[in-house]
Design a protein around this motif. Structure first.
Motif, mmCIF file in Angstrom:
data_model
loop_
_atom_site.group_PDB
_atom_site.id
_atom_site.type_symbol
_atom_site.label_atom_id
_atom_site.label_comp_id
_atom_site.label_asym_id
_atom_site.label_seq_id
_atom_site.Cartn_x
_atom_site.Cartn_y
_atom_site.Cartn_z
ATOM 1 N N GLU A 249 0.826 -1.204 0.000
ATOM 2 C CA GLU A 249 0.000 0.000 0.000
ATOM 3 C C GLU A 249 0.868 1.265 0.000
ATOM 4 O O GLU A 249 0.615 2.195 -0.755
ATOM 5 N N ALA A 250 1.905 1.255 0.836
ATOM 6 C CA ALA A 250 2.783 2.432 0.930
ATOM 7 C C ALA A 250 3.480 2.693 -0.412
ATOM 8 O O ALA A 250 3.678 3.845 -0.810
ATOM 9 N N LEU A 251 3.846 1.619 -1.122
ATOM 10 C CA LEU A 251 4.508 1.796 -2.422
ATOM 11 C C LEU A 251 3.524 2.367 -3.454
ATOM 12 O O LEU A 251 3.860 3.281 -4.203
ATOM 13 N N HIS A 252 2.311 1.820 -3.465
ATOM 14 C CA HIS A 252 1.314 2.313 -4.428
ATOM 15 C C HIS A 252 0.886 3.747 -4.123
ATOM 16 O O HIS A 252 0.629 4.530 -5.031
ATOM 17 N N ASP A 253 0.829 4.092 -2.826
ATOM 18 C CA ASP A 253 0.447 5.467 -2.428
ATOM 19 C C ASP A 253 1.600 6.446 -2.554
ATOM 20 O O ASP A 253 1.447 7.621 -2.201
ATOM 21 N N ALA A 254 2.780 5.928 -2.908
ATOM 22 C CA ALA A 254 4.012 6.756 -2.959
ATOM 23 C C ALA A 254 4.321 7.366 -1.591
ATOM 24 O O ALA A 254 4.922 8.433 -1.505
ATOM 25 N N SER A 255 3.925 6.666 -0.512
ATOM 26 C CA SER A 255 4.333 7.196 0.791
ATOM 27 C C SER A 255 5.721 6.685 1.158
ATOM 28 O O SER A 255 6.327 7.149 2.124
ATOM 29 N N ILE A 256 6.268 5.711 0.401
ATOM 30 C CA ILE A 256 7.716 5.467 0.420
ATOM 31 C C ILE A 256 8.188 5.383 -1.037
ATOM 32 O O ILE A 256 7.380 5.198 -1.953
ATOM 33 N N GLY A 257 9.513 5.472 -1.217
ATOM 34 C CA GLY A 257 10.032 5.646 -2.573
ATOM 35 C C GLY A 257 10.373 4.370 -3.338
ATOM 36 O O GLY A 257 10.619 4.417 -4.547
ATOM 37 N N GLY A 258 10.409 3.233 -2.652
ATOM 38 C CA GLY A 258 10.742 1.999 -3.361
ATOM 39 C C GLY A 258 11.067 0.891 -2.382
ATOM 40 O O GLY A 258 11.208 1.127 -1.173
#
Ligand code: DGY
Length: 319
Positions: A249-258
């Motif tokens: 979820e964090a990757l898809h939301d761009a709340s982390i970078g990779g």
């Protein structure tokens, strides 16, 4: 005496075992269930196991009259109920030290590929999208001068730290214990006793701790939300340390970078939302996959079995 190697491994280890015992070799996946493993535990004096083999209390109970040692072909042994082994007097060994450098190399490779977006850039090029040098394309994190947070500065964590130090990164670490002052000084590493404090300041996070009850889902929704949105996460330790749904979820939301992952929560299954997540590099658990490491792992596991079945104590016993 009879030894089972649950699936094919390096020849050198098989030959070593065959020069002492009657050796059976299982098929890949054959002993990934409690039932088949329990039956084997009743019949063999020693079992050389893979990390996919569930050596549960029931398996060890089945082996209590015959089985003397479970030699795990890995440094991690979270697949083994060590409390039950200890209670039943069955030894357990692992393969420390010999895969430290190879695993640290894979962690570095995942860090480089996610920080500099090389996978995304290569895919785009192969897709025919390269139309010349681009001022705004694939802007990543420059490792030189960036902060890396390491969870677990043990053997592999330190080998990784040495590598990233030569890239010019500033090292932060979190773990149960502070490391010796000389090593901390040599690495110029900053200790954080509170994980969240470290997460706020990192451009990259790399996980190198064992999987235990305390580290299960150590990185979840809350922790990912604390990391800066450009930061990348690398995991070469064990999948369940990270809550995979929260990560996807964090990757898809761009709340982390990779994310660069060599391990997964339910191997060999991969969370479907990781497969199409942006800037995500996924490897099939290859940290120790070098000839040097695998031969040495085989040698350590075989030697542990030979020692125990001959009545001596090998150095790599965990139980
Ligand atoms: C280990 O040794 O624990 C690795 O995950 C596999 O080599």
């Amino acid at each position: 005496m009879r030894v089972l190697v649950t699936e094919p491994i390096v020849d050198s280890a098989i030959k070593k075992l065959e020069s002492h015992f009657e050796v059976s070799i299982g098929k890949r996946g054959e002993f990934d269930q409690e039932q088949t493993l329990s039956k084997a535990a009743e019949e063999f004096d020693a079992i050389l196991t893979m990390l996919s083999n569930p050596v549960t209390g029931n398996v060890l109970e089945a082996g209590k009259n015959k089985l003397k040692i479970v030699a795990n072909y890995a440094v991690g042994y979270n697949n083994i109920d060590t409390a039950a082994a200890s209670r039943l007097g069955i030894h357990v060994s692992n393969t420390p030290d010999v895969l430290t450098e190879s695993t640290a190399e894979i962690a570095l490779s995942l860090l480089l590929s996610t920080a500099r977006k090389t996978r995304e850039a290569e895919i785009s090029l192969r897709d025919g999208q390269f139309n010349g040098w681009e001022p705004n394309g694939f802007i990543g994190i420059e490792l030189h001068g960036a902060a890396v947070g390491i969870i677990g500065l043990g053997r592999i964590g330190q080998a990784f730290a040495k590598r990233v130090k030569t890239c010019g990164m500033n090292i932060h670490y979190y773990g149960r214990n502070r490391i010796e002052p000389e090593i901390e000084k040599e690495l110029n590493a900053t200790f954080h006793s509170v994980l969240d404090d470290m997460l706020q300041v990192v451009d990259a996070l790399s996980i190198h701790c064992p999987l235990t009850d305390e580290t299960h889902h150590l990185i979840g929704k809350n922790e990912l939300s604390i990391m800066p949105s450009h930061a990348v996460l690398v995991n070469t330790a064990r999948g369940p340390i990270v809550d995979e749904s929260a990560l996807a979820e964090a990757l898809h939301d761009a709340s982390i970078g990779g994310a660069g992952l060599d391990v997964f929560e339910n191997e060999p299954e991969i969370h479907p939302r990781l497969l199409d997540a942006p800037n995500t590099v996924l490897l099939p658990h290859i940290g120790s996959a070098t000839e040097k490491s695998r031969n040495a792992m085989g040698s350590l596991a075989a030697d542990a079995i030979i020692s125990i079945l001959n009545g001596t104590r090998p150095p790599n016993l965990v139980v």
